[in-house]
Structures are given as structure tokens and as C-alpha cells.
Design an enzyme around this catalytic site. Sequence first.
Site, PDB file in Angstrom:
ATOM      1  CB  THR A   7      -0.936   0.024   1.219  1.00  0.00           C
ATOM      2  OG1 THR A   7      -1.761   1.193   1.173  1.00  0.00           O
ATOM      3  CG2 THR A   7      -0.133   0.060   2.512  1.00  0.00           C
ATOM      4  CG  HIS A   8       1.677   3.670  -2.929  1.00  0.00           C
ATOM      5  ND1 HIS A   8       1.125   3.357  -4.148  1.00  0.00           N
ATOM      6  CD2 HIS A   8       2.964   3.229  -2.999  1.00  0.00           C
ATOM      7  CE1 HIS A   8       2.028   2.760  -4.915  1.00  0.00           C
ATOM      8  NE2 HIS A   8       3.151   2.682  -4.233  1.00  0.00           N
ATOM      9  CB  ALA A  10       1.563   6.971   5.548  1.00  0.00           C
ATOM     10  CG  ASP A  67      -9.387  -5.073  -1.594  1.00  0.00           C
ATOM     11  OD1 ASP A  67      -8.785  -4.042  -1.953  1.00  0.00           O
ATOM     12  OD2 ASP A  67     -10.550  -5.323  -1.955  1.00  0.00           O
ATOM     13  CG  PHE A 155      -7.760   5.466   7.808  1.00  0.00           C
ATOM     14  CD1 PHE A 155      -8.013   4.670   6.710  1.00  0.00           C
ATOM     15  CD2 PHE A 155      -7.016   4.927   8.851  1.00  0.00           C
ATOM     16  CE1 PHE A 155      -7.542   3.367   6.628  1.00  0.00           C
ATOM     17  CE2 PHE A 155      -6.529   3.623   8.784  1.00  0.00           C
ATOM     18  CZ  PHE A 155      -6.796   2.845   7.673  1.00  0.00           C
ATOM     19  CG  ASP A 158     -12.096   3.936  10.934  1.00  0.00           C
ATOM     20  OD1 ASP A 158     -12.635   2.932  10.436  1.00  0.00           O
ATOM     21  OD2 ASP A 158     -10.884   3.994  11.226  1.00  0.00           O
ATOM     22  CG  HIS A 183     -12.032  -4.352   9.105  1.00  0.00           C
ATOM     23  ND1 HIS A 183     -11.949  -3.249   9.926  1.00  0.00           N
ATOM     24  CD2 HIS A 183     -11.696  -3.891   7.861  1.00  0.00           C
ATOM     25  CE1 HIS A 183     -11.582  -2.191   9.226  1.00  0.00           C
ATOM     26  NE2 HIS A 183     -11.413  -2.558   7.973  1.00  0.00           N
TER      27      HIS A 183
END
Length: 202
Positions: A7-8, A10, A67, A155, A158, A183
Site C-alpha cells: 500500500t502507499h 501511510a 483489501d 480514517f 471510521d 476487521h
Amino acid sequence: MEIVLATHNAHKVEEFQRIIGERMPGVTVLGYDGPEPVEDGTSFAENAFIKARTAAVHTGRIALADDSGIAVDVMGGSPGIFSARWAGPDAGALANLDLLLAQLADLTDPAKRRAAFHCTIALVVPPSAGQAEEFAAVGVWPGRLATEASGAHGFGYDPIFVPDGHDVTAAELTPAQKNAESHRARAFAALLPELERVAASR
């Protein structure tokens, strides 16, 4: 042991480092700096493996990819795999959240706002890092959607997701609370035996 997270984002790297670090202190989660794969799968598992395989090939390291997304009962499980692009391919997280709230605005009964976060984590060990193998684990975090956003932690969706057993959103939980229940935490708990086995073989 170092593992690359495909992933990009952060925020995800930090979250995975906290989750993994609590259980396997010797593992360092690295961010991925390679090309973005085309996520053309039709399930969380397919997309997770697409990302993990791409990162494993690009870096030659053991790779993890998740994912995940939110599935709303009355919407037939949508946004689902389209959660990150719900308001359009160039829309941000706030636009996605606002659109989902708008789509459910007429449903004020909490029972009609049931939803769950879903996560599939794929583990890919490339030949360059040992015996090639793949594994996937699934985690589901049930709850409902609030009628408005609240909370500064987390994020994505949420701020509007109220997990079962709580009266506050996921964005109002502490990072420690979220890491214990989310999750991703549930998927990682299912993945942990495989990850420990892979680590022990290195």
C-alpha cells in the site's frame, strides 16, 4: 524480519505495524514504493492477492496486502470492494463518506443501518524469499452506520461506523481499542499462525 505491505497509504502501514508489532515484535512492516497494480478483482480476496503478488515480485520480499471495505446490508453489501472509490476514482475519503451518508439519509432506524467492515489479508512469499506460497485470512467487524460523522481517530469510513458493543464510532475509539477489535485485527489473528510459521522458517 521485514515484510512489505502493498500500500502507499501511510495510515495503513502504521496500523499494520501496531497490530503486528504487538504480537510479533521482531517484524518490521515496510511501505511499498512500487507501481500501483490494477485492482480488477471481483472480491476482497482477489484484489488482496493482486496487490500482494505485485509487491512481492517488485521487492523480492515477503508481502502482505489487505483489501477491505464497508458493506451495508440494505445496499446489498455495497460499497464493498468499491469503498475507496465510491464517490468516483478521484474522490477522497471524505467525499466517499458523505455520499454514503446521503444515500442512507432517509433511514434513521439503527436496525436498517446495519453494516460491517470486511478485510481479507493476503500473504505472499516469493521464490526469492524462500519456498513460494500464498495464504489469505478474513476478518469481519459488524456494526451499524451513524447518521453523522464523529471522532478524530482512524480514517476512511471510521467516523460513521459504530461497532457492535459500542455507542461511539470507530473514529472515537482509541488506537489500542481499534487494533484489538477491527476487521484488520480479526483477519490478522487468523493470519498469525501462518505468519509465525513463515517467520520461524527464515
